[in-house]
Each structure stands twice: as C-alpha cells, then as structure tokens.
Scaffold this motif. Sequence first.
Motif, mmCIF file in Angstrom:
data_model
loop_
_atom_site.group_PDB
_atom_site.id
_atom_site.type_symbol
_atom_site.label_atom_id
_atom_site.label_comp_id
_atom_site.label_asym_id
_atom_site.label_seq_id
_atom_site.Cartn_x
_atom_site.Cartn_y
_atom_site.Cartn_z
ATOM 1 N N ARG A 1 3.923 7.316 1.975
ATOM 2 C CA ARG A 1 3.960 6.402 3.117
ATOM 3 C C ARG A 1 3.716 4.996 2.588
ATOM 4 N N GLY B 1 2.920 -4.465 8.985
ATOM 5 C CA GLY B 1 3.154 -3.613 7.822
ATOM 6 C C GLY B 1 4.124 -2.490 8.063
ATOM 7 N N ALA B 2 4.813 -2.506 9.211
ATOM 8 C CA ALA B 2 5.760 -1.440 9.516
ATOM 9 C C ALA B 2 7.104 -1.641 8.841
ATOM 10 N N ARG C 1 1.641 -5.303 2.964
ATOM 11 C CA ARG C 1 0.526 -6.025 3.551
ATOM 12 C C ARG C 1 0.696 -7.533 3.352
ATOM 13 N N ASP D 1 0.844 -1.195 0.000
ATOM 14 C CA ASP D 1 0.000 0.000 0.000
ATOM 15 C C ASP D 1 0.881 1.247 0.000
ATOM 16 N N GLY E 1 4.906 -8.032 4.483
ATOM 17 C CA GLY E 1 5.332 -7.161 5.562
ATOM 18 C C GLY E 1 5.417 -7.874 6.883
ATOM 19 N N ARG F 1 12.173 -0.306 9.774
ATOM 20 C CA ARG F 1 10.898 0.389 9.877
ATOM 21 C C ARG F 1 10.771 1.424 8.751
ATOM 22 N N SER G 1 3.376 0.778 3.093
ATOM 23 C CA SER G 1 2.990 -0.247 4.065
ATOM 24 C C SER G 1 2.841 -1.584 3.348
#
Length: 295
Positions: free
Chosen positions: A81, A93-94, A85, A61, A89, A119, A83
Amino acid sequence: MAPPPHSPRPRRSGPSILLVLVPLAVLILVAVSVGSWLQYTERQAKDTVYTAGSRAADRVDVEAAVQSVDAAAGELVLRVRVSPRGALGEEGGAAPVADLSLRTSAATLSDLEFEAHERLAPKDVRVAMTGGSISDYPFDTYDTDVEFAAVLGGKPVPVRMLFSNADPLFSVSVTPPPSGRAAVVALKLSRSGSLLVFAVFMMVAMWALASSVLLGAWYLTTRRQGLVWPALAWMAATLFALAAFRNTAPGTPPIGCVMDWFAFFWAEAVIALCLIVVVTFGIRTALRAADAQLA
C-alpha cells in the motif's frame, strides 16, 4: 433369636474424588494459562510493525504486509500500500502529484507503476525466498529481503517502509538495515509457534497410537487369543486413520518431510506389521483349536 447383622456403612467417595479433581483442575488452569501466554505473545508478534527508511516530511510511505507464504513454490505474497506524503501527494496521500515508480529488490518479482493524480490501490507482489526446503517441515526456515526505492516524476524521492506479517502459519524475524535511511529489511521466515506445537503433537500422537497397537498385538499373540475381530478392526482402522490424520497437518507438507521420517512412516510400518503378525498367529491358533476339537 440372633440380632440382625449390621448393614455396611456406605463408603465415602468424597476424598478420593477430590484427589482426582483438584490435580485435574490445577492441570487445566496451568494449561490454559500457558496457552493464553503463548497466544498473546504470538498475537503481539503479528501486530508488530517494523519501520525502515527516511522520515523526511516529503516522502513515500510503503506499507508492506506478508499475506501468505507458499513454501512449496518458494515465494511469499506481499500486499503493498503506497501513500505519498507532504508535497509528493494529493488528496491526503491518496494520489501522487506525478507518475510514481516503485522499484523493488531483486527478490521481488515485479516493480510497481502508478499514474499521476490517480487514486492508489493496494497491490500484491511476489517475493522469492531462498535458503530453505519444505522437506524440513515443520522445522523449515527461509530467507529473503524486501527493499523499496521510489522515483516520482523522474526524480528519486525518500521512502519509508512499514513492514508487518499477517500469515498465521509463519513467523517473521526482521533485521533492519545498518543505516536507518534505507527502506530495506532482511527477513527470516519460520513456522509459527502454534503450527510447530501442533506438528510436534501430531508426531507424538502417531508414536502413541503405534505403541498402543504394538502392546495390543503383544497381548493377543502371547495370550494366544486367536482371531479377535474387534481388535483386528481397531488395528486396521488405526492404520488408515493415521494417514488421514497426517494429511490434516497445516501447511500441506509434502510426502517425505521431517514429520514423515520422524514419526508417520515408522508408525504406519509398526501398525501394519502388528496387524500381519496378529492375523498370522490368530489363524495358527484357530487351526490348532479346530484340530484339537476334531481329534
């Protein structure tokens, strides 16, 4: 002895005041209602999130939000940003499970690289704009496109993009791709409704001030008032105040934009010419009056 004259009855001002207050209250109510509706619709447009790309469970994402538009430089700042999924991840998702490379469109000035198990932090990228000129302010429009493709561990993975706009000075029209699987959108950027209303108001105000100075100059010259210093001070103050007023236009428009040619340049020329004419006629009138007193 004659009776004392009747004292005049005090005039009632209630109805006349109501005739002014009622239309004024209606006008204020209509203005506030229209302003509230315009603010609400503009706020709704800012809060809209456009989605494009894959909806697979294992995907990346990408939340892309326009932070600011620099029309003079012909680019916008996009805050990204990322993420991962599903199986792509970890830590909710970090962080990606492998090295992640985020490829962008040709208009974007840089790609993004993320290391495995690290991260993910938001990053700003610059996107070039085409098809417009800031000299058309406040009616300038621009075009660009935003696209993302992800490579995780050396293999392409699906991408879903969530696009939004956070710049209060620009509105963005988003055209999704013909196929719903591509994480790409075509953008058309134009000045926001609030900025456009304010810029048009500034142009109307410039012409109104120039017209008031013109009427004042006409009165002074036709009535042969001479050198009326308060009027001259008002005209000179308007001449310089108009330049400061023009510089308060949001978005820092350059000299020579549409607003200047539609209003500012001509208003300044009218005020300056009126000031010169009033001074010239005032001096001539004052000299004639002085000669008449000496004769």
